[in-house]
Design a protein around this motif. Structure first.
Motif, PDB file in Angstrom:
ATOM      1  N   LEU A 171      24.407  16.300   8.292  1.00 49.70           N
ATOM      2  CA  LEU A 171      25.660  16.911   8.685  1.00 49.70           C
ATOM      3  C   LEU A 171      25.522  18.069   9.491  1.00 49.70           C
ATOM      4  N   VAL A 195      28.863  23.946   7.798  1.00 46.31           N
ATOM      5  CA  VAL A 195      28.540  23.204   6.745  1.00 46.31           C
ATOM      6  C   VAL A 195      28.876  23.876   5.383  1.00 46.31           C
ATOM      7  N   ALA A 207      31.848  20.005   7.826  1.00 46.19           N
ATOM      8  CA  ALA A 207      31.160  19.022   6.857  1.00 46.19           C
ATOM      9  C   ALA A 207      31.231  19.414   5.519  1.00 46.19           C
TER      10      ALA A 207
END
Length: 342
Positions: A119, A126, A67
């Motif tokens: 996310l 991430v 993400a």
């Protein structure tokens, strides 16, 4: 135009038709290097079965969901960032990558934290661009406790918690902007800089570097109080006009983050291009036009292709090996754009 054939694909990839057939139909195993060459050629010529080839080539690789939380989706820089992330994900040879790229609904801590949590619930790692708020650090800590690696991009945040920072050395960027103004201004005078927000650690470091250079190497220049532009072109435009009116002896301006379009348009309106040294960040259509027209003296750019390539390796490595597999900071050399090399 006719649709590319299997013979066209064989020629483009430098292999035989039989080899292409083996890749397409998985009849016999083909060396990974050869199969990837066929896949790359299929992409380049627009071969209709490129999806099937991709599946054949990457079917034995691990699959990861990554993400990316960026800022300001309408800015050309972030639009380029999106494209480079997707390109780097497709080019990674060690894994199959599924990307989720998102933007906060507002630049508030609450909106950013909400996106981080969303996310983190759907992905294995991430990476984000954002201001350094305590609430953001708390959200990063929560992801880390769940075993989800987190990376800060462009501007550092959650230091001591996030896995690594990936970007340029922002203090050096600020010093480079100051060096440019000090060396190219027609005479000493006042200089100024805009930051988006002091919550952006990268902007603060650029300001620190900017001021420290003048203090150490060019004390004959007077650095006026830093102005906050919230990275918007409208605020930057009005603030630049006010700055020019208030300081007729202004000789240099550095826009540390976004909003440079406003400074460029103000310089055009007032006819001060080439008379006052303007340094901005990132090569976009606006800054490129400014360079060509002698409005902008220098644009300091983030090497997005290299950054995204390194980021894919770091994020997948962190998923596979844990946080000890990545460094605390990864500085990439920044790009220098002037009118003569655009």
């Amino acid at each position: 135009m006719r649709r590319p054939t299997i013979s066209d694909l064989a020629r483009a990839s430098g292999v035989s038709v039989a080899t292409v057939d083996r890749v397409l139909n998985a009849r016999h195993r083909v060396r990974e290097e050869t199969a990837r060459r066929v896949y790359d050629a299929a992409q380049s010529i627009g071969y209709h079965a490129v999806g099937l080839i991709k599946q054949r080539v990457f079917e034995d690789l691990p699959q990861y969901k990554l993400a990316f939380l960026l800022q300001k989706p309408m800015q050309p820089f972030y639009q380029s960032f999106v494209r480079e992330i997707e390109t780097a994900a497709r080019a990674l040879t060690s894994a199959r990558i599924q990307t989720q790229i998102d933007f906060p609904s507002a630049a508030t801590p609450a909106a950013i934290v909400e996106k981080i949590k969303t996310l983190g619930a759907r992905n294995q790692a991430v990476a984000l661009v954002g201001p350094d708020y305590p609430a953001v650090t708390t959200a990063v800590e929560e992801l880390k406790e769940r075993g989800i690696p987190v990376f800060s991009l462009l501007s550092d945040l959650a230091t001591g918690v996030r896995d690594a920072y990936v970007g340029v050395n922002n203090r050096k960027v600020g010093r480079t902007a100051a060096w440019t103004i000090a060396r190219t201004a027609h005479k000493p005078g006042k200089v100024a800089c805009f930051v988006g927000s002091h919550r952006f650690h990268g902007h603060e470091l650029r300001e620190i570097g900017f001021r420290s250079y003048f203090r150490e190497n060019a004390p004959e220049f007077d650095v006026v109080d830093t102005l906050i532009n919230l990275e918007t072109a409208e605020i930057t435009h009005e603030a630049t006009l006010t700055l020019l009116q208030k300081h007729p002896d202004l000789v240099g301006l550095y826009v540390c983050g976004g909003g440079m379009e406003g400074a460029i348009s103000a310089f055009r309106e007032e006819g001060v291009g080439g008379k006052i040294v303007l340094v901005v960040n990132e090569l976009t259509p606006d800054s490129k036009a400014g360079l060509a027209d002698d409005i902008v003296a220098m644009a300091i750019g983030t090497p997005l292709p290299a950054l995204c390539k390194e980021l894919m390796v770091l994020m997948t490595g962190a998923i596979e090996n844990g946080e000890t597999a990545v460094p605390g900071q990864l500085f990439l050399p920044f790009d220098i754009h002037i009118s003569e090399n655009i």
